[in-house]
Design a protein around this motif. Structure first.
Motif, PDB file in Angstrom:
ATOM      1  N   PHE A  82       0.820  -1.216   0.000  1.00 49.70           N
ATOM      2  CA  PHE A  82       0.000   0.000   0.000  1.00 49.70           C
ATOM      3  C   PHE A  82       0.853   1.265   0.000  1.00 49.70           C
ATOM      4  CE2 PHE A  82      -2.624  -3.170   2.308  1.00 49.70           C
ATOM      5  CZ  PHE A  82      -3.602  -3.332   1.362  1.00 49.70           C
ATOM      6  N   GLY A  83       2.148   1.137  -0.311  1.00 51.82           N
ATOM      7  CA  GLY A  83       3.007   2.301  -0.388  1.00 51.82           C
ATOM      8  C   GLY A  83       3.508   2.808   0.948  1.00 51.82           C
ATOM      9  N   TYR A  84       3.354   2.054   2.014  1.00 45.72           N
ATOM     10  CA  TYR A  84       3.823   2.468   3.330  1.00 45.72           C
ATOM     11  C   TYR A  84       5.108   1.722   3.664  1.00 45.72           C
ATOM     12  CZ  TYR A  84      -0.921   4.233   3.802  1.00 45.72           C
ATOM     13  OH  TYR A  84      -2.094   4.900   3.603  1.00 45.72           O
ATOM     14  N   ASN A 130      -5.092   1.440  13.695  1.00 50.49           N
ATOM     15  CA  ASN A 130      -5.437   2.797  14.146  1.00 50.49           C
ATOM     16  C   ASN A 130      -4.219   3.713  14.121  1.00 50.49           C
ATOM     17  OD1 ASN A 130      -8.210   2.580  14.571  1.00 50.49           O
ATOM     18  ND2 ASN A 130      -7.908   1.644  16.570  1.00 50.49           N
ATOM     19  N   ILE A 131      -3.068   3.195  14.545  1.00 53.00           N
ATOM     20  CA  ILE A 131      -1.837   3.993  14.496  1.00 53.00           C
ATOM     21  C   ILE A 131      -1.497   4.327  13.042  1.00 53.00           C
ATOM     22  CG2 ILE A 131       0.656   3.959  14.903  1.00 53.00           C
ATOM     23  CD1 ILE A 131       0.057   2.219  17.397  1.00 53.00           C
ATOM     24  N   LEU A 132      -1.612   3.342  12.161  1.00 52.26           N
ATOM     25  CA  LEU A 132      -1.324   3.592  10.745  1.00 52.26           C
ATOM     26  C   LEU A 132      -2.267   4.642  10.161  1.00 52.26           C
ATOM     27  CD1 LEU A 132      -0.587  -0.035   9.537  1.00 52.26           C
ATOM     28  CD2 LEU A 132       1.034   1.870   9.633  1.00 52.26           C
ATOM     29  N   ASN A 166      -2.033   8.024   7.527  1.00 51.48           N
ATOM     30  CA  ASN A 166      -3.234   8.240   6.718  1.00 51.48           C
ATOM     31  C   ASN A 166      -3.736   6.984   6.000  1.00 51.48           C
ATOM     32  OD1 ASN A 166      -3.426  11.036   7.332  1.00 51.48           O
ATOM     33  ND2 ASN A 166      -1.743  11.398   5.915  1.00 51.48           N
ATOM     34  N   LEU A 167      -3.610   5.838   6.651  1.00 49.76           N
ATOM     35  CA  LEU A 167      -4.161   4.606   6.093  1.00 49.76           C
ATOM     36  C   LEU A 167      -5.687   4.715   6.099  1.00 49.76           C
ATOM     37  CD1 LEU A 167      -3.661   1.588   5.203  1.00 49.76           C
ATOM     38  CD2 LEU A 167      -4.141   1.009   7.590  1.00 49.76           C
ATOM     39  N   PRO A 168      -6.339   4.494   4.970  1.00 42.04           N
ATOM     40  CA  PRO A 168      -7.801   4.578   4.926  1.00 42.04           C
ATOM     41  C   PRO A 168      -8.469   3.497   5.783  1.00 42.04           C
ATOM     42  CG  PRO A 168      -6.879   4.635   2.707  1.00 42.04           C
ATOM     43  CD  PRO A 168      -5.768   4.268   3.632  1.00 42.04           C
ATOM     44  N   TYR A 169      -9.458   3.897   6.547  1.00 44.73           N
ATOM     45  CA  TYR A 169     -10.204   2.963   7.403  1.00 44.73           C
ATOM     46  C   TYR A 169     -10.881   1.872   6.569  1.00 44.73           C
ATOM     47  CZ  TYR A 169      -9.513   6.393  11.100  1.00 44.73           C
ATOM     48  OH  TYR A 169      -8.942   7.243  12.024  1.00 44.73           O
TER      49      TYR A 169
END
Length: 74
Positions: A2-4, A25-27, A32-35
């Motif tokens: 996911f590009g992280y 949640n931390i991500l 800005n990881l989408p929920y």
């Protein structure tokens, strides 16, 4: 994925031993990881974790020896 990119240091300091929900949640908060990806990520984790354990986690001789000794001693 996911590009992280998370460094080993950051993983050990922020994520190690935390439940997956807390990690996600931390991500989301810090990266800005989408929920909306939570359920997909959790499914993938459930799918791949047993496979990785089966292929990469092999007992060492010392572990087998100690378990055998413990079993013999009751």
């Amino acid at each position: 994925m996911f590009g992280y990119n998370i460094s080993r240091f950051d993983y050990l300091i922020k994520f190690d031993i935390l439940p997956i929900k807390v990690k996600l949640n931390i991500l989301s908060t810090e990266y800005n990881l989408p929920y909306e990806l939570y359920s997909f990520i959790n499914e993938m984790k459930q799918c791949y974790t047993p496979e990785i354990i089966h292929t990469k986690c092999k007992p060492l001789f010392i572990h087998e020896f100690v378990l055998s000794k413990l079993k013999m001693e009751g």
